[in-house]
Design a protein around this motif. Sequence first.
Motif, short mmCIF file in Angstrom:
data_model
loop_
_atom_site.label_atom_id
_atom_site.label_comp_id
_atom_site.label_asym_id
_atom_site.label_seq_id
_atom_site.Cartn_x
_atom_site.Cartn_y
_atom_site.Cartn_z
N THR A 1 -7.58 -2.32 -1.81
CA THR A 1 -6.48 -2.76 -2.68
C THR A 1 -6.55 -2.26 -4.12
O THR A 1 -5.49 -2.12 -4.73
CB THR A 1 -6.34 -4.29 -2.71
OG1 THR A 1 -7.61 -4.86 -2.87
CG2 THR A 1 -5.66 -4.80 -1.46
N ASN B 1 13.06 5.37 10.50
CA ASN B 1 11.76 6.04 10.45
C ASN B 1 11.89 7.51 10.88
O ASN B 1 11.31 8.41 10.27
CB ASN B 1 10.77 5.34 11.38
CG ASN B 1 10.41 3.96 10.89
OD1 ASN B 1 10.35 3.74 9.68
ND2 ASN B 1 10.19 3.04 11.80
N VAL C 1 2.51 0.75 7.94
CA VAL C 1 2.90 -0.54 8.49
C VAL C 1 1.64 -1.28 8.95
O VAL C 1 0.55 -0.71 8.94
CB VAL C 1 3.91 -0.38 9.66
CG1 VAL C 1 5.10 0.46 9.20
CG2 VAL C 1 3.25 0.28 10.88
N MET D 1 0.82 -1.22 0.00
CA MET D 1 0.00 0.00 0.00
C MET D 1 0.86 1.27 0.00
O MET D 1 0.55 2.23 -0.70
CB MET D 1 -0.95 0.01 1.21
CG MET D 1 -2.04 -1.02 1.15
SD MET D 1 -3.15 -0.83 -0.29
CE MET D 1 -4.17 0.51 0.25
N1 LIG Z 1 -3.11 -4.28 1.47
C1 LIG Z 1 -4.39 -4.02 1.71
O1 LIG Z 1 -5.32 -4.59 1.17
C2 LIG Z 1 -4.78 -2.96 2.70
C3 LIG Z 1 -6.08 -2.40 2.64
C4 LIG Z 1 -6.42 -1.44 3.60
C5 LIG Z 1 -5.50 -1.06 4.56
N2 LIG Z 1 -4.26 -1.64 4.56
C6 LIG Z 1 -3.32 -1.26 5.61
O2 LIG Z 1 -2.11 -0.85 5.03
C7 LIG Z 1 -1.06 -1.16 5.93
C8 LIG Z 1 0.08 -1.75 5.15
O3 LIG Z 1 -0.39 -2.90 4.46
P1 LIG Z 1 0.48 -3.59 3.31
O4 LIG Z 1 -0.40 -4.59 2.68
O5 LIG Z 1 1.14 -2.54 2.49
O6 LIG Z 1 1.58 -4.32 4.23
P2 LIG Z 1 3.01 -4.86 3.80
O7 LIG Z 1 3.10 -5.10 2.34
O8 LIG Z 1 3.33 -5.96 4.77
O9 LIG Z 1 3.97 -3.60 4.12
C9 LIG Z 1 4.28 -3.13 5.40
C10 LIG Z 1 5.80 -2.91 5.45
O10 LIG Z 1 6.12 -2.15 6.63
C11 LIG Z 1 7.23 -2.78 7.28
N3 LIG Z 1 7.25 -2.44 8.70
C12 LIG Z 1 6.68 -3.07 9.75
N4 LIG Z 1 6.93 -2.41 10.90
C13 LIG Z 1 7.67 -1.32 10.57
C14 LIG Z 1 8.23 -0.24 11.32
N5 LIG Z 1 8.08 -0.13 12.64
N6 LIG Z 1 8.93 0.71 10.64
C15 LIG Z 1 9.08 0.65 9.31
N7 LIG Z 1 8.58 -0.36 8.56
C16 LIG Z 1 7.88 -1.33 9.16
C17 LIG Z 1 6.95 -4.23 7.03
O11 LIG Z 1 8.07 -5.01 7.35
P3 LIG Z 1 7.78 -6.47 8.09
O12 LIG Z 1 7.23 -7.34 7.03
O13 LIG Z 1 9.12 -6.85 8.63
O14 LIG Z 1 6.76 -6.21 9.19
C18 LIG Z 1 6.58 -4.22 5.55
O15 LIG Z 1 7.71 -4.18 4.71
C19 LIG Z 1 -1.64 -2.09 7.01
O16 LIG Z 1 -1.76 -1.39 8.23
C20 LIG Z 1 -3.00 -2.45 6.49
O17 LIG Z 1 -3.98 -2.56 7.53
C21 LIG Z 1 -3.87 -2.56 3.65
#
Ligand SMILES: NC(=O)c1ccc[n+]([C@@H]2O[C@H](COP(=O)([O-])OP(=O)(O)OC[C@H]3O[C@@H](n4cnc5c(N)ncnc54)[C@H](OP(=O)(O)O)[C@@H]3O)[C@@H](O)[C@H]2O)c1
Length: 264
Positions: A119, A56, A70, A11
Amino acid sequence: MTLACLGTGKMGTALLQGITARQLCPASSIFVSDAIPAAVAAAAASVPGIHAAASNLEAARAAGVVLLCVKPAGIVPLIETLQALPESRLLISIAAGVTLAAMEKAAGHHRVIRVMPNTPALIGMGAAAYACGSAATAEDAATVERILGAVGTVTRVAEPLLDAVTGVSGSGPAYVYTFIEALADGGVAEGLPKDQALRLAAQTVAGAAALVLQTGQHPAVLRDQVTSPGGTTIAALATLEAKGFRSACIEAVRTAARRARELG
Ligand SMILES: NC(=O)c1ccc[n+]([C@@H]2O[C@H](COP(=O)([O-])OP(=O)(O)OC[C@H]3O[C@@H](n4cnc5c(N)ncnc54)[C@H](OP(=O)(O)O)[C@@H]3O)[C@@H](O)[C@H]2O)c1
């Protein structure tokens, strides 16, 4: 606008691609960080010109607006680390379920806004809603609208309604995928090859949705236009009614909203 993106997963990267494609701010004004160095490198490769920060705090220090991308469990601890920054930032969280109250408690002097994206934002077709924290200004709301507007549509709601938004558009793509698959399976049952059935089903959903959005007509009006007396469509619609399709959709949204409230 100077922007930091903390968390450059799916995202976060999609938002940055939309922001730079729409030229909301130049890539040179964007600072990113992630717990995984490879994720920062991948984001820097897909959005040329952005700055990879070592932490960060370093990314957030360089920017006035900070996107928190995150996973939900990481949001509050991440915000707490940002208290070290003396000047107020606008923090925009896209994490499901993390409330404005929880974020404001951790944020201290920073302003917060909570967003529920979905998404299809990954291809610029997102449907998002947001709610503002108590310290967020009208200018902050305009900023979040510009950012989310770069990857789809955006609307403001009162925070309690974000659970309803989760039920409709946050989780909605999964219901639609299920519908597309079932529609195609019906075609396969009637003899269509699987790939043709899937393409026909997906394009039918995309086309019907585009008609609703582009004409502004109520779905019931558009449905009546394709439902001739004694024809095939009314026979199919009667089956959907008999099988509880409409009430299953309504209940699915309400169940997702209830679950979002539980998680929050
Ligand atoms: N994808 C969707 O469908 C969707 C829809 C609505 C809302 N969201 C929200 O969007 C957010 C991100 O989703 P995503 O799908 O993009 O997740 P993602 O692909 O797992 O990306 C999150 C990234 O942030 C990293 N991270 C974790 N903790 C961190 C920290 N303290 N500092 C810096 N980086 C950190 C993660 O590393 P690690 O893997 O090591 O943790 C990962 O690389 C979530 O909160 C989710 O609820 C997503």
